[in-house]
Structure formats: structure tokens, C-alpha cells
Design a protein around this motif. Structure first.
Motif, PDB file in Angstrom:
ATOM      1  N   PHE A  91       0.815  -1.211   0.000  1.00 29.63           N
ATOM      2  CA  PHE A  91       0.000   0.000   0.000  1.00 29.63           C
ATOM      3  C   PHE A  91       0.854   1.270   0.000  1.00 29.63           C
ATOM      4  O   PHE A  91       0.358   2.350  -0.338  1.00 29.63           O
ATOM      5  CB  PHE A  91      -1.023  -0.039   1.139  1.00 29.63           C
ATOM      6  CG  PHE A  91      -2.203  -0.887   0.757  1.00 29.63           C
ATOM      7  CD1 PHE A  91      -3.264  -0.340   0.059  1.00 29.63           C
ATOM      8  CD2 PHE A  91      -2.208  -2.243   1.014  1.00 29.63           C
ATOM      9  CE1 PHE A  91      -4.326  -1.118  -0.341  1.00 29.63           C
ATOM     10  CE2 PHE A  91      -3.271  -3.039   0.615  1.00 29.63           C
ATOM     11  CZ  PHE A  91      -4.329  -2.478  -0.068  1.00 29.63           C
ATOM     12  N   ASP A 133      -8.054   2.963  -0.814  1.00 32.75           N
ATOM     13  CA  ASP A 133      -6.624   3.262  -0.934  1.00 32.75           C
ATOM     14  C   ASP A 133      -6.243   3.436  -2.407  1.00 32.75           C
ATOM     15  O   ASP A 133      -5.472   4.316  -2.761  1.00 32.75           O
ATOM     16  CB  ASP A 133      -5.803   2.129  -0.323  1.00 32.75           C
ATOM     17  CG  ASP A 133      -6.223   1.817   1.102  1.00 32.75           C
ATOM     18  OD1 ASP A 133      -5.844   2.565   2.014  1.00 32.75           O
ATOM     19  OD2 ASP A 133      -6.957   0.834   1.302  1.00 32.75           O
TER      20      ASP A 133
ATOM     21  N   GLY B 108      -5.468  -0.762   3.043  1.00 37.12           N
ATOM     22  CA  GLY B 108      -4.163  -0.138   3.235  1.00 37.12           C
ATOM     23  C   GLY B 108      -4.057   0.530   4.590  1.00 37.12           C
ATOM     24  O   GLY B 108      -2.977   0.569   5.203  1.00 37.12           O
ATOM     25  N   THR B 109      -5.172   1.057   5.067  1.00 33.21           N
ATOM     26  CA  THR B 109      -5.199   1.664   6.398  1.00 33.21           C
ATOM     27  C   THR B 109      -5.042   0.584   7.461  1.00 33.21           C
ATOM     28  O   THR B 109      -4.329   0.769   8.455  1.00 33.21           O
ATOM     29  CB  THR B 109      -6.512   2.448   6.597  1.00 33.21           C
ATOM     30  OG1 THR B 109      -6.553   3.495   5.629  1.00 33.21           O
ATOM     31  CG2 THR B 109      -6.620   3.034   7.984  1.00 33.21           C
ATOM     32  N   ALA B 111      -3.399  -2.251   7.120  1.00 33.20           N
ATOM     33  CA  ALA B 111      -1.988  -2.641   7.113  1.00 33.20           C
ATOM     34  C   ALA B 111      -1.137  -1.603   7.832  1.00 33.20           C
ATOM     35  O   ALA B 111      -0.273  -1.945   8.649  1.00 33.20           O
ATOM     36  CB  ALA B 111      -1.499  -2.820   5.671  1.00 33.20           C
ATOM     37  N   GLU B 112      -1.365  -0.331   7.537  1.00 33.40           N
ATOM     38  CA  GLU B 112      -0.532   0.721   8.120  1.00 33.40           C
ATOM     39  C   GLU B 112      -0.812   0.898   9.612  1.00 33.40           C
ATOM     40  O   GLU B 112       0.102   1.199  10.381  1.00 33.40           O
ATOM     41  CB  GLU B 112      -0.743   2.032   7.356  1.00 33.40           C
ATOM     42  CG  GLU B 112       0.298   3.093   7.633  1.00 33.40           C
ATOM     43  CD  GLU B 112       1.726   2.694   7.223  1.00 33.40           C
ATOM     44  OE1 GLU B 112       1.895   1.746   6.418  1.00 33.40           O
ATOM     45  OE2 GLU B 112       2.675   3.327   7.726  1.00 33.40           O
ATOM     46  N   ARG B 115       1.184  -1.837  11.143  1.00 32.72           N
ATOM     47  CA  ARG B 115       2.605  -1.492  11.077  1.00 32.72           C
ATOM     48  C   ARG B 115       2.937  -0.434  12.140  1.00 32.72           C
ATOM     49  O   ARG B 115       3.936  -0.540  12.861  1.00 32.72           O
ATOM     50  CB  ARG B 115       2.972  -0.960   9.696  1.00 32.72           C
ATOM     51  CG  ARG B 115       4.461  -0.996   9.389  1.00 32.72           C
ATOM     52  CD  ARG B 115       4.822  -0.119   8.204  1.00 32.72           C
ATOM     53  NE  ARG B 115       4.700   1.283   8.551  1.00 32.72           N
ATOM     54  CZ  ARG B 115       5.627   1.980   9.210  1.00 32.72           C
ATOM     55  NH1 ARG B 115       6.758   1.406   9.551  1.00 32.72           N
ATOM     56  NH2 ARG B 115       5.423   3.241   9.508  1.00 32.72           N
TER      57      ARG B 115
END
Lengths: 223, 244
Positions: A91, A133, B108-109, B111-112, B115
Motif C-alpha cells: 500500500f 486506498d 491499506g489503512t 496494514a498501516e 505497522r
């Protein structure tokens, strides 16, 4: 009933605008078809959210490896030069502006570039995946879609009425009738089917279609 | 130091009721089926753990793995991006009956956030979800003329992961796209429990090739030839097995 392009023909038209060597993400479902129609001599590098860059076609039935799938959970193969990476790196490629093109499906697109493609309302189980995203970061976000809904309602509108995926993100729409750019909050007609009058196309579109010179004929092969 | 655990049952023994558990995998790719089933086995015998909060990209498929965990009533809440699958009946039924909570997060949010949880970053700004229903109630800020949504880190008590090679000090490699969320979850959980397809001696994984360094890993259990969720679903498998 107006003649219109098939999904394969829409995908073919979108594929003609992808440059050799471009990094491309194709949304799950219908957009995946774009990969089949790359012009001879051009090879895009396809990215999938779950951590693969440089994948190829589906394997033959019976030879699938279920550790090697795309974002749609379909089995894929690898091309020479492929790589694996974790989800945060994947991403980063998306939001960090490293992809050249993202091609997505749509329920609705507004002349402002707003996109609605993840929810048809409060019923059922909501699911968003990577759509919110993907609409950010790719240098070009394009939509491929039927020009109208199954019951004939416009999908290209002044404002989306369904829940948004992203604001002001779409720059080009490849529809079953036309190719339309979104520039400064306006739809600008670039190509339309030759047999279709501007007036008919306008009547099937929920916002004003602007002209920037005469639109070209939208010509695609039989597929 | 030896992080190897002899049995699946012992590997998942520390997980209590009400724990937050990150589970690796994207669909079936990377899903630690044997660890999940060991957790279900423990629940069936002892009634624990229950009321779990589970973090995964999806919310189970068919009647194995996470779907089976949900089907047993062990999960209070799912945090995920895409609770749909080829056969989403288990989650869908519980969700529509109001028996399970859902926190929906753009992929994606998600995943981040994981992380960030592992990296000690309490919050960050992302363009994803700006102007949408999923940004409601979250702080927004402008940077260089664009608007971004503030998202917070996500941490867990435990992570259950699948890796390919694992050595006794916890270094891991993964198999192809089965990597997905696992390196992030390994960082973000207080205790990371990993099923590896092959346990090797320290040194057998080249330092250059280590994907997850052992500092992020607490327990390793060897599961040769692990089951694939997709293959189980194609065989209409259920866990526990249906009685005739």
C-alpha cells in the motif's frame, strides 16, 4: 436500445492507453479483463494489493498454488522479474504515487471525479477492501463501466448518491458508449460510438457533457 | 534461546478470554489453519478462549479457519477490510443477527495501522477514506493542499501466523503471497505465535533472506504440509468435522 460495447470491448479500449512498462493495478472482477488486451509489444507490470508485482495469467485448472493469488483470491502465475512484499509495502506503492494507473469499476462517477464503487447502501454486510486506498496515489485513476445501470439510470452524475469511495479521484471514464475525461470538475467527451448522437449520449448521462473540439469515433474490434 | 514449542495445543495455551488476536492471511493464503483449529479444540474442551477480538483482512470463508472460530461463537468483534468471501455464510449470519461486531477498515489503512502499532507510532495521516463514511468522526488535516484522515495504531495481545521457514530464535521466511500481513502483525502483537512449515537450526536461514527477524517472534511450532483453506473449502470441509 442503443448499441453498446461489451465488457471485453470496454476493457480493450482501456488497455490501449496503458504504456509499455507501466505499473498498473486492476480492480477485482471486470477490470481484471484489461490485462488480456495489452497491445502487441507492450508489457505492463501488474500489482496486486496482497503483495505481488509482476504477475501473469491464471494457471491451468488443477495447477493452482493457493499461496499465489491476486486480490480477488484467484490463482495467478508469476512473470520473470516478479517480486513479493508485505501489505504495508504494497500500500506504500499505492498511496505513495508509485503506480502509473489504477483501473476500477464503478457504481457511480461524478463530474467532480468523485467515485462510488464499494457500497450500495446500508443493507447487508459492508466490505471495502483496498478500494479507498487505490483511488489515491496512482498517477491516473480510470474507471471502466457500463454507461447506465441495468435499469437504465445514468451512472455518470453531477453528484454521487451512493456512499463515496473517494473524492475528486477519477480522471477518465471508459464507458460502454464513450470515453470521457474529468477536467476541472467537468465531463469532457473525447470519444463516442459513431452511431450514437451527442444528444442521445447526453440524455443517458446525468451531468452536462462538455466538448473540446469534435469527439473522435470510439472504435474497438469485435472480441 | 529456543522458541520452539512441541505442540499446537501448547503453542496457543496462553490466549485468554477477551484477548485481541491478529491472524495472518489474505483469504486462505497465509492462513494459519492448524493454529486456529488448535484454539477451537481448546475452546471445545475447556470453554475458553471466548469473546475474542480478531483482526484479519477478511472474516472467514466456508466452515474452517476463522469462519470456524466465528461459527463456534468465540469471536465478539472482527476488525477487517473485506468480510466477504466465496462462502461468507458464517460471518454474514452472525453479523445480520447482531451477534458479532464489525469494524470495517480500508485495507491499506488496516496494514498501516498494524505497522504503526508495531513501530511505536500512535497515529498517522492517510488520504484513504477522506470524504467517505469511513472517515466520520476522525480528525482531518491538510498537508501541501491535500486533505488527510488521522488513523490510530492497532496492536494486539497475540498474533497467530503462518510462515515457511522458522529457526529456533524466531527468524522467519514466508511462501510467496502468503506473506501479506504476517510481518506487520508479528511486530504489533505482544506475543507472536507462528506455525512454520519447516523448523530449521539458527544459521540455516541466510541473514540476508530473513523477512521477519526473531525479535518479533515468541513461539514457533512446526506444522509440516499445512492445510490450505482454499483446498479445504473446495472439499466442503468443516471444523470440527460434521458427524454423520
Amino acid at each position: 436500445m442503443t448499441e453498446k460495447l461489451s465488457n471485453a470491448q470496454i476493457a480493450w479500449r482501456a488497455a490501449q492507453d496503458i504504456a509499455d512498462g507501466a505499473y498498473v493495478n486492476l480492480g477485482i472482477g471486470f477490470p481484471e479483463m484489461v490485462a488480456k488486451f495489452q497491445p502487441p509489444g507492450r508489457q505492463a507490470v501488474f500489482h496486486t494489493e496482497n503483495g505481488v508485482l509482476g504477475f501473469g495469467e491464471a494457471p491451468a485448472a488443477g495447477t493452482e498454488d493457493w499461496d499465489l493469488i491476486n486480490a480477488g483470491k484467484k490463482a495467478i502465475t508469476l512473470k520473470p522479474g516478479a517480486s513479493f512484499f508485505h501489505h504495508a509495502d504494497s500500500f506504500a506503492m499505492v498511496r505513495g504515487g508509485h503506480l502509473d494507473v489504477a483501473i476500477l469499476g464503478a457504481y457511480q462517477v461524478a463530474e467532480t471525479g468523485d467515485l462510488a464503487n464499494w457500497s450500495t447502501g446500508p443493507k447487508g454486510v459492508p466490505a471495502v477492501g483496498g478500494a479507498m486506498d487505490l483511488v489515491h496515489g496512482a498517477k491516473r485513476v480510470a474507471v471502466i463501466t457500463d454507461h447506465v445501470t441495468k435499469d437504465g439510470q445514468p451512472k455518470l452524475l453531477e453528484r454521487c448518491t451512493l456512499p463515496l469511495t473517494g473524492v475528486g479521484c477519477v480522471t477518465r471514464v471508459y464507458s460502454s458508449l464513450a470515453v470521457i475525461d474529468i477536467e476541472q470538475g467537468r465531463f469532457v467527451l473525447r470519444e463516442k460510438l459513431a452511431a450514437l448522437s451527442f444528444e442521445t449520449l447526453q440524455s443517458l448521462t446525468g451531468a452536462r457533457l462538455n466538448l473540446d473540439g469534435a469527439p473522435a469515433d470510439l472504435i474497438v474490434p469485435e472480441l | 534461546m529456543d522458541k520452539r514449542i512441541a505442540s499446537l495445543r501448547d503453542a496457543v495455551a496462553p490466549i485468554p478470554d477477551h484477548a485481541t488476536v491478529m491472524i495472518g492471511g489474505f483469504g486462505g493464503s497465509g492462513a494459519p489453519i492448524e493454529l486456529i483449529h488448535a484454539l477451537i479444540g481448546r475452546f471445545l474442551e475447556t470453554g475458553s478462549p471466548k469473546a475474542l477480538t480478531v483482526i484479519n483482512n477478511n472474516a472467514g470463508n466456508g466452515h474452517v479457519g476463522i469462519a470456524a472460530l466465528i461459527e463456534q461463537g468465540m469471536v465478539k468483534k472482527m476488525i477487517c477490510s473485506f468480510p466477504r468471501s466465496a462462502d461468507p455464510v458464517v460471518f454474514t449470519t452472525k453479523y445480520l443477527a447482531g451477534e458479532i461486531e464489525l469494524e470495517l477498515v480500508p485495507q491499506g489503512t488496516l496494514a498501516e495501522r498494524i505497522r504503526a502499532g508495531g513501530a511505536g507510532i500512535p497515529a498517522f495521516y492517510t488520504p484513504s477514506s477522506y470524504g467517505t463514511d469511513l472517515a466520520k468522526g476522525k480528525p482531518v488535516a491538510e498537508f501541501d493542499g491535500r486533505s488527510y484522515v488521522q488513523e490510530r495504531w492497532l496492536k494486539a495481545d497475540f498474533a497467530l501466523l503462518k510462515a515457511e521457514l522458522g529457526d529456533a530464535v524466531g527468524n522467519l521466511t514466508y511462501r510467496m503471497a502468503a506473506r501479506n500481513f504476517a510481518p506487520l502483525m508479528a511486530m504489533a502483537a505482544t506475543e507472536t505465535i507462528v506455525q512454520v512449515s519447516r523448523a530449521v537450526a539458527p544459521g540455516e536461514i541466510e541473514p540476508e533472506s530473513v523477512v521477519t527477524p526473531g525479535i518479533f517472534v515468541d513461539r514457533i511450532v512446526e506444522v509440516p504440509a499445512p492445510q490450505q483453506e482454499e483446498a479445504l473449502n473446495r472439499a466442503n470441509a468443516h471444523y470440527p468435522e460434521l458427524r454423520a
